[in-house]
Design an enzyme around this catalytic site. Sequence first.
Site, PDB file in Angstrom:
ATOM      1  N   SER A   1     -25.244  12.270 -29.004  1.00  0.00           N
ATOM      2  CA  SER A   1     -25.283  11.261 -27.949  1.00  0.00           C
ATOM      3  C   SER A   1     -24.233  11.631 -26.886  1.00  0.00           C
ATOM      4  CB  SER A   1     -25.032   9.879 -28.554  1.00  0.00           C
ATOM      5  OG  SER A   1     -25.268   8.874 -27.616  1.00  0.00           O
TER       6      SER A   1
ATOM      7  N   ASP B   1     -36.793   8.889 -29.843  1.00  0.00           N
ATOM      8  CA  ASP B   1     -35.616   8.438 -29.075  1.00  0.00           C
ATOM      9  C   ASP B   1     -36.046   7.985 -27.678  1.00  0.00           C
ATOM     10  OD1 ASP B   1     -33.155   8.145 -27.784  1.00  0.00           O
ATOM     11  OD2 ASP B   1     -32.293   9.950 -28.666  1.00  0.00           O
TER      12      ASP B   1
ATOM     13  N   HIS C   1     -32.801   6.900 -31.358  1.00  0.00           N
ATOM     14  CA  HIS C   1     -31.531   7.510 -30.987  1.00  0.00           C
ATOM     15  C   HIS C   1     -30.529   7.502 -32.143  1.00  0.00           C
ATOM     16  CE1 HIS C   1     -28.542   9.035 -28.295  1.00  0.00           C
ATOM     17  NE2 HIS C   1     -27.725   8.034 -28.559  1.00  0.00           N
ATOM     18  N   ASP C   2     -30.590   6.508 -33.003  1.00  0.00           N
ATOM     19  CA  ASP C   2     -29.642   6.403 -34.122  1.00  0.00           C
ATOM     20  C   ASP C   2     -29.856   7.440 -35.221  1.00  0.00           C
ATOM     21  OD1 ASP C   2     -27.979   4.425 -33.205  1.00  0.00           O
ATOM     22  OD2 ASP C   2     -28.737   2.838 -34.517  1.00  0.00           O
TER      23      ASP C   2
END
Lengths: 440, 440
Positions: free
Chosen positions: B199, B384, B418-419
């Site tokens: 990220s 994502d 995204h995680d």
Amino acid sequence: MFRKLQRIAIRQFHRNAPNLLDRNPIVRTPIVDKIDPRTKAVEGGPEPSYENVVSGYSISTHRETLTMLHGGVLPEFKIAYESWGELNEDKSNVILLHTGLSGSSHAKSHSKNLHPGWWEKFIGPGLALDTDKFHIICTNVIGGCYGSTGPSSVDPLAKNGERYGTRFPIVTVFDMVRAQFKMLDAMGIQKLHASVGSSMGGMQSIAAAAMFPERVGRLIAISAAARSHPVSIAMRFAQRQVLMADPNWANGFYYNSSPPHLGMKLARTIATITYRSGPEWEERFGRVRANPEEEPSFVPDFLIETYLNHQGEKFCYTYDANSLIYISKAMDMFDMSHPIPTKDAVLGSQEESPNCSKASALEKLQKGMSTIKMPTLILGVQSDILFPVWQQKEIADCLRSGGNERVTYYELDTIYGHDTFLIDTVNVGGAVKGHLEMDY
Amino acid sequence: MFRKLQRIAIRQFHRNAPNLLDRNPIVRTPIVDKIDPRTKAVEGGPEPSYENVVSGYSISTHRETLTMLHGGVLPEFKIAYESWGELNEDKSNVILLHTGLSGSSHAKSHSKNLHPGWWEKFIGPGLALDTDKFHIICTNVIGGCYGSTGPSSVDPLAKNGERYGTRFPIVTVFDMVRAQFKMLDAMGIQKLHASVGSSMGGMQSIAAAAMFPERVGRLIAISAAARSHPVSIAMRFAQRQVLMADPNWANGFYYNSSPPHLGMKLARTIATITYRSGPEWEERFGRVRANPEEEPSFVPDFLIETYLNHQGEKFCYTYDANSLIYISKAMDMFDMSHPIPTKDAVLGSQEESPNCSKASALEKLQKGMSTIKMPTLILGVQSDILFPVWQQKEIADCLRSGGNERVTYYELDTIYGHDTFLIDTVNVGGAVKGHLEMDY
């Protein structure tokens, strides 16, 4: 260049006397609650035309109670509507056009309201909804704020002329549709040529076809869903929370004081993100800054930020906060899974779906839509993040597997995301016209 | 059943005497600003472990000015860091691990802080970052709130011990990296075995490799971007606006009064939507309601709503509002397009990109990353929505076309959005280990 030299000078100076350093200036911050309806529009892209519609519509008044699916009652209700094209003698050429969340009955300009409507280029002689052939009626939904009974209407049971506020009953898409058909009853319209809608209008369109299958000749649902999925619910939840956090919202009783403009602005900022697509914004805004000569700060800085800010500010003045909350909640709750309410909601309350397997959930959805056997057009847009295209496919698949042999399903590759239905007269318009005018 | 009979009765009654109808009750509304850190977590999914880290880290203190890319100055700065595994004699086995927005230096538990870190299962003997082989250092970024100098630090130039607040200078990812390398200088670490980050940590990792190519042996960037795109900017803009609209934010000077907990809660609600994916939420929450026996209202109702509410409430107590604003802005501004700052930011301010063609924009990106010639691993996740996979491909493509022949690019099909980098030890862990330990 001057700035660079300045920085080097500052740095040299500080090396020698760090304790004489000036404090940093405060970074520029936005006045977030500044609402300026005249903010200059960000040019470069097509924007839908939404106005605060306060006149130019007709009213269908119903002096009868409307009992809502979840229990509340309207002692009487009004439906605002507009129409285009002539009604034929046997009243068989009616198209009922349903609106999305922000839409009013003003889909198209006419002599009583010359402003362009939200489907201006889709309605007219020879256009997608051909006014030479059809009589098109568009209503404002129950719960809305453009002339139909909603939270901002005066509560007839209040003694002091108070508005409903959050005494307005929880409204569902099924309630909206039942009200519309009571209006059609009053007009003596027995059967629609077609029920047409996009976004939440598509939900209404599907509900109408399932609840009144004998009264809907053809069904069109664009960028809709047979049930809201958790991501859409999440995006609307965030909007409602932000709005309800504005102290001016006052639990919905703000009509005699300042309305929650800031909450509305922030809610619409979030909503706008869900209406368009990455590819469009890449092309239209990229990483261009609004004022490149200024150092970055916390005021709207990139062009995309000024655009979102503007969309938020504009919306405050055209829509009622409580209507946003009620109607966005109605969208969350929408679910065509069996059992859906019958014509008379009082006798067919929808059961809550228990946590069930994917297969059995799909089976319930198929059963809930099993009355939809008329010719059906389902349109979806591949760049839509709010009503993703798999949800359109879900509708089409359920209808087909339920035995409907006249289901047309198109996926569009436009870059306009969820807003495509407001913009793309070519791709959307052609499919709609074909479906409405083909001999099945 | 009772409810149904009741409704029928009410309806009958009203038909006869509509004027005696009771008014509808007020719909239940949430207390949006209720912040309860003990709200019960919603079970059923893996959640990253973020704590308010206030101890257990070491501090690298730098009594020298740090001039930021956009002009402000820190007269001195501190970097909080933690480390795992032994440093070898020639200091050649160091992995610098960069954090995302919410991450602290606490990536892994150790004797001074037993809480699990945010990469707990990725660091350890035999794991992805193998502590038997490597000395792993993780820092808290400049601008953060977990021990490094940030907006909540005392401004050494203030007379009354005031915190920086929004007098903290605008910080960029390049500034964060320059500070980290000043720390490495102080530690006598000349060259990293690898720079690793996910990220915003991936942004730092790329920036480090480009600014200090001779000091970075291998590069890993997971779910990152070479430049933020307008949708990500939009999503972070909405969060900042919502937070800055909280009157308690007070333009960033809230340290002696009530912090903007409500704004933080709402901002995190929005952020959480961007961290996960539709497929995960379909599977985990579907349309299940939290309290199916209750009629719908405006309080968090669907399970997904209670989940978002909980994530928002939890975050208020672990993160500083100003750090969120500064660091989220740093992510928006991140752009590896030529010219990127050199080691000494003062002499190499980044020019604003004018509105240029796609081809020339890509060319500038390629040129900005042209010093990255070390073995590189780029990982992206297909679900994502915040750092979409095309952005990972953009990094890999630019590096390859720039002449880097050792670029590994993997797309993962996990549902965690995204995680994923926080959760998927198998897919992420394996790729990372392979890249760090392979003989190139």
